[in-house]
Design a protein around this motif. Structure first.
Motif, PDB file in Angstrom:
ATOM      1  N   UNK A  32       1.383  -0.938   0.376  1.00 45.80           N
ATOM      2  CA  UNK A  32       0.127  -0.130   0.160  1.00 45.80           C
ATOM      3  C   UNK A  32       1.051   1.014  -0.063  1.00 45.80           C
TER       4      UNK A  32
ATOM      5  N   UNK B 231       2.904   2.528   2.465  1.00 43.90           N
ATOM      6  CA  UNK B 231       2.981   3.129   3.343  1.00 43.90           C
ATOM      7  C   UNK B 231       4.636   3.336   3.502  1.00 43.90           C
TER       8      UNK B 231
ATOM      9  N   UNK C  91       1.463   7.391  -6.164  1.00 46.70           N
ATOM     10  CA  UNK C  91       0.804   8.095  -6.095  1.00 46.70           C
ATOM     11  C   UNK C  91      -0.577   6.902  -6.865  1.00 46.70           C
TER      12      UNK C  91
ATOM     13  N   UNK D 173      -1.678   4.220  -4.801  1.00 49.07           N
ATOM     14  CA  UNK D 173      -2.140   4.187  -3.574  1.00 49.07           C
ATOM     15  C   UNK D 173      -3.706   4.777  -4.836  1.00 49.07           C
TER      16      UNK D 173
ATOM     17  N   UNK E 121      -6.236  -0.154   7.740  1.00 51.06           N
ATOM     18  CA  UNK E 121      -4.878  -0.807   8.728  1.00 51.06           C
ATOM     19  C   UNK E 121      -5.372  -1.976   9.279  1.00 51.06           C
TER      20      UNK E 121
ATOM     21  N   UNK F 163     -12.934  11.258   3.444  1.00 53.24           N
ATOM     22  CA  UNK F 163     -11.920   9.842   2.511  1.00 53.24           C
ATOM     23  C   UNK F 163     -12.102   9.921   1.224  1.00 53.24           C
TER      24      UNK F 163
ATOM     25  N   UNK G 145     -10.388  13.141   0.256  1.00 53.44           N
ATOM     26  CA  UNK G 145      -8.804  13.979  -0.054  1.00 53.44           C
ATOM     27  C   UNK G 145      -8.556  11.857  -0.923  1.00 53.44           C
ATOM     28  N   UNK G 146      -8.862  11.340  -1.703  1.00 49.71           N
ATOM     29  CA  UNK G 146      -8.707  10.849  -2.555  1.00 49.71           C
ATOM     30  C   UNK G 146      -9.315  10.626  -4.007  1.00 49.71           C
TER      31      UNK G 146
ATOM     32  N   UNK H 293      -0.714   6.109   9.442  1.00 52.24           N
ATOM     33  CA  UNK H 293      -0.956   5.112   8.283  1.00 52.24           C
ATOM     34  C   UNK H 293      -1.963   5.080   7.109  1.00 52.24           C
ATOM     35  N   UNK H 294      -3.565   5.451   7.550  1.00 59.16           N
ATOM     36  CA  UNK H 294      -4.591   5.440   7.194  1.00 59.16           C
ATOM     37  C   UNK H 294      -4.085   6.687   5.886  1.00 59.16           C
ATOM     38  N   UNK H 295      -4.049   7.535   6.596  1.00 56.84           N
ATOM     39  CA  UNK H 295      -3.720   8.963   5.694  1.00 56.84           C
ATOM     40  C   UNK H 295      -2.980   8.966   4.820  1.00 56.84           C
ATOM     41  N   UNK H 296      -1.373   8.523   4.711  1.00 48.74           N
ATOM     42  CA  UNK H 296      -0.685   8.685   4.435  1.00 48.74           C
ATOM     43  C   UNK H 296      -0.341   7.487   2.936  1.00 48.74           C
ATOM     44  N   UNK H 297      -1.581   6.415   3.104  1.00 49.78           N
ATOM     45  CA  UNK H 297      -1.660   5.602   1.578  1.00 49.78           C
ATOM     46  C   UNK H 297      -2.789   6.421   1.136  1.00 49.78           C
ATOM     47  N   UNK H 298      -3.466   7.302   1.476  1.00 46.30           N
ATOM     48  CA  UNK H 298      -3.632   7.931   0.441  1.00 46.30           C
ATOM     49  C   UNK H 298      -3.350   8.573  -0.455  1.00 46.30           C
ATOM     50  N   UNK H 299      -4.107   9.039  -1.744  1.00 44.38           N
ATOM     51  CA  UNK H 299      -3.049   9.944  -2.666  1.00 44.38           C
ATOM     52  C   UNK H 299      -2.816  11.258  -2.506  1.00 44.38           C
ATOM     53  N   UNK H 300      -2.490  11.508  -0.998  1.00 42.97           N
ATOM     54  CA  UNK H 300      -2.053  13.232  -0.474  1.00 42.97           C
ATOM     55  C   UNK H 300      -0.219  13.278  -0.806  1.00 42.97           C
TER      56      UNK H 300
END
Lengths: 322, 249
Positions: free
Chosen positions: A54, A56, A76, A79, A86, A104, A107-108, B87-94
């Motif tokens: 993913x 990370x 990118x 993702x 998680x 969410x 931001x996606x 972890x949830x934040x950084x696994x999105x395309x931000x």
């Protein structure tokens, strides 16, 4: 994009932390539309594998591709194609359910009518319609898990990665989450991790058993069982004189090994290992009939996935299935 | 850009929805109130100084600046890392920059909200004092500019501290150590800066108390503005690199 159709391609993936190796030389592929379960005891490297997939964190060496894109160089893009939940499903507890899923979605990269549409769809899909205005912090664990799933689904990802999706749920909630995962498999590729066997057995079309950062076995649950079925056992529970019983099993050519344990006053429980896994239940039945003993149980126990799992992940024995 | 606004809004909501935000504001208002009563006491003796300048001379003013910043910034990254939402934040395309800037902006907005009651204090003074000249809106504006710039610097340091750890207490202590020592540098010049001229000169550039004095008088020195802006940018850049560094290991 590579055209070979693999959703996930992992080759020789290694992740080293200071002092220990989390996964070493991991290679596997997942095809589009599969539901694959990563199974293993705690510390087997499941979460590490998922975190690398993913984007990370990067791997120490080796490559991982999702939908043909490298997870490090095209992070990118990868993702965008992944919905990741998680371990322990962390959420912003001070937000309301709908607000959180909307946040969410934004931001996606979803906005406007499309975003609202998708948010409504996933809230419905995950059975959250009657708690949309509640704060996540006051929800039960089952509902929180569904919020996490809704978040993973909201941008219609090609690949859904769920790390221990049913941990800490009660049996009813587990059943509903499992059903949800099964439904997801119809449209998406799903990778779930678990250390609970029945879960993987019920939901996944393929299982990867991991221990100590290695994959020890990879196949469908049915095939894994078949691979070990030649090692099945026959259990006989009957009332007979112990001396006769011993002689009888010794004389029987098909029996490779036997154990006799007394249970009640008259009954003995015999575990027989037949040669080549043959099914010798008819012979036993006939023999018992001839001698006039009383038989109260005659069964053949096959290795379940659980036995395979226990055998494979047992730390002492280094035997490998494949 | 939309992602940046979404993230900023969420961060700001994080302050304003939770009780923590209101406790911080309440603490700041309490200290402002103390400063205010000290100030009223001082005003009984006639003084040529403008009121804003008097106000910032009260110790409580600096106490608010120094204490509030670590408390505001400690949660920004540390809490997310601790609870796992990082972890949830950084696994999105931000983008990493979007995350850093959104957290910085949200904390700065919250910080400025915290200072709003100060205007009320000033208004009460201007309303009931006889000397209209002691009070003017320009000096209030420049005081707020000063508060903003000092805040931006402190916030960027706090953000960096928070990004380095998953423990909020550690983050708060690191930024507190920084804010206190930078504040104390203002007095270092008087204490032992007399020996060499260049040392004195250098210390004058970082003397926050002197800077604030200028701002309160309505003087905006571009050297000071540049000092705060470049230093804040530098710390934001460092934070960005820390966020990025999880991809180096």
């Amino acid at each position: 994009m590579s055209g070979n159709g693999y959703m996930i391609e992992v080759s020789n993936l290694t992740k080293r932390y200071a002092g220990h190796v989390a996964i070493s030389n991991l290679s596997f592929t997942v095809e589009r539309g599969e539901i694959v379960g990563l199974l293993g005891p705690n510390g087997a490297g499941k979460s590490t594998t998922m975190r690398i997939l993913s984007c990370f964190m990067p791997a120490t060496s080796g490559t991982a591709r999702v939908a043909g894109l490298d997870v490090f160089h095209d992070a990118d893009e990868v993702r965008r194609r992944i919905g990741f939940m998680p371990e322990n499903n962390p959420l912003y507890t001070e937000m309301r359910v709908r607000e959180y899923v909307k946040f969410r979605a934004r931001i996606k990269g979803l906005y406007g009518a499309k975003m609202r549409d998708r948010v409504d769809t996933v809230l419905q899909q995950c059975g959250l319609t009657d708690v949309t205005k509640k704060m996540i912090g006051v929800l039960s664990k089952g509902y929180r898990q569904r919020v996490g799933l809704a978040d993973a689904l909201v941008h219609e990802p090609e690949l859904i990665i769920l790390d221990e999706p049913t941990i800490g749920l009660d049996p009813d909630q587990i059943r509903s989450v499992r059903q949800l995962i099964k439904d997801l498999g119809k449209k998406h590729t799903v990778l779930i991790s678990s250390h609970i066997l029945p879960e993987v057995e019920m939901t996944c079309s393929r299982v990867l058993i991991m221990r100590g950062g290695h994959i020890l076995a990879a196949d469908s649950p049915a095939n894994l069982e078949k691979a070990l079925s030649h090692e099945n056992q026959i259990v006989v529970e009957l009332a007979a004189p112990i001396e006769d019983l011993t002689i009888c099993w010794e004389q029987m050519a098909e029996v490779e090994h036997f154990d006799i344990a007394p249970i009640d006053s008259d009954y003995f429980r015999c575990s027989l290992t037949p040669v080549n896994g043959a099914d010798i239940r008819p012979q036993i039945f006939n023999m018992v009939k001839e001698r006039g003993w009383t038989l109260r149980e005659l069964s053949r126990s096959r290795y379940s996935l659980e036995d395979i799992y226990v055998r494979v992940t047992r730390p002492q024995s280094e035997e490998e299935l494949y | 850009m939309r992602v940046f606004f979404t993230l900023t809004r969420r961060e700001l909501a994080g302050f304003l929805v939770s009780i923590a935000g209101y406790v911080i504001i309440a603490m700041a208002v309490f200290l402002m109130g103390l400063s205010f009563s000290v100030l009223v006491g001082k005003l009984e003796v006639p003084t040529p100084m403008p009121i804003v300048e008097l106000f910032y001379m009260t110790p409580f003013f600096w106490l608010i600046l120094i204490l509030s910043v670590p408390v505001i910034t400690m949660r920004l990254f540390a809490l997310e890392k601790y609870s796992g939402t990082y972890e949830t934040l950084m696994t999105t395309p931000v983008g990493d920059w979007q995350v850093v800037l959104a957290k910085f902006t949200a904390s700065l907005i919250f910080y400025m909200l915290m200072w709003i009651p100060l205007i009320g204090c000033m208004y009460v003074l201007s309303r009931y004092s006889n000397d209209a000249a002691a009070f003017n809106w320009v000096s209030i504006g420049t005081t707020y500019l000063g508060i903003f710039l000092v805040g931006a610097l402190f916030m960027s340091v706090g953000l960096l501290a928070s990004s380095l750890t998953r423990n909020q207490i550690v983050a708060a202590m690191v930024s507190l150590a920084f804010t206190v020592s930078v504040f104390l540098l203002s007095f270092a010049g008087e204490k032992f800066g007399m020996e060499t001229d260049w040392m004195n000169e250098a210390l004058r550039y970082v003397a926050m108390v002197d800077h604030m004095q200028d701002f309160a008088r309505g003087i905006v020195d571009t050297r000071q503005v540049a000092f705060y802006l470049t230093l804040s940018s530098f710390f934001l850049f460092l934070t960005y690199r820390v966020v990025q560094s999880r991809r180096w290991k």
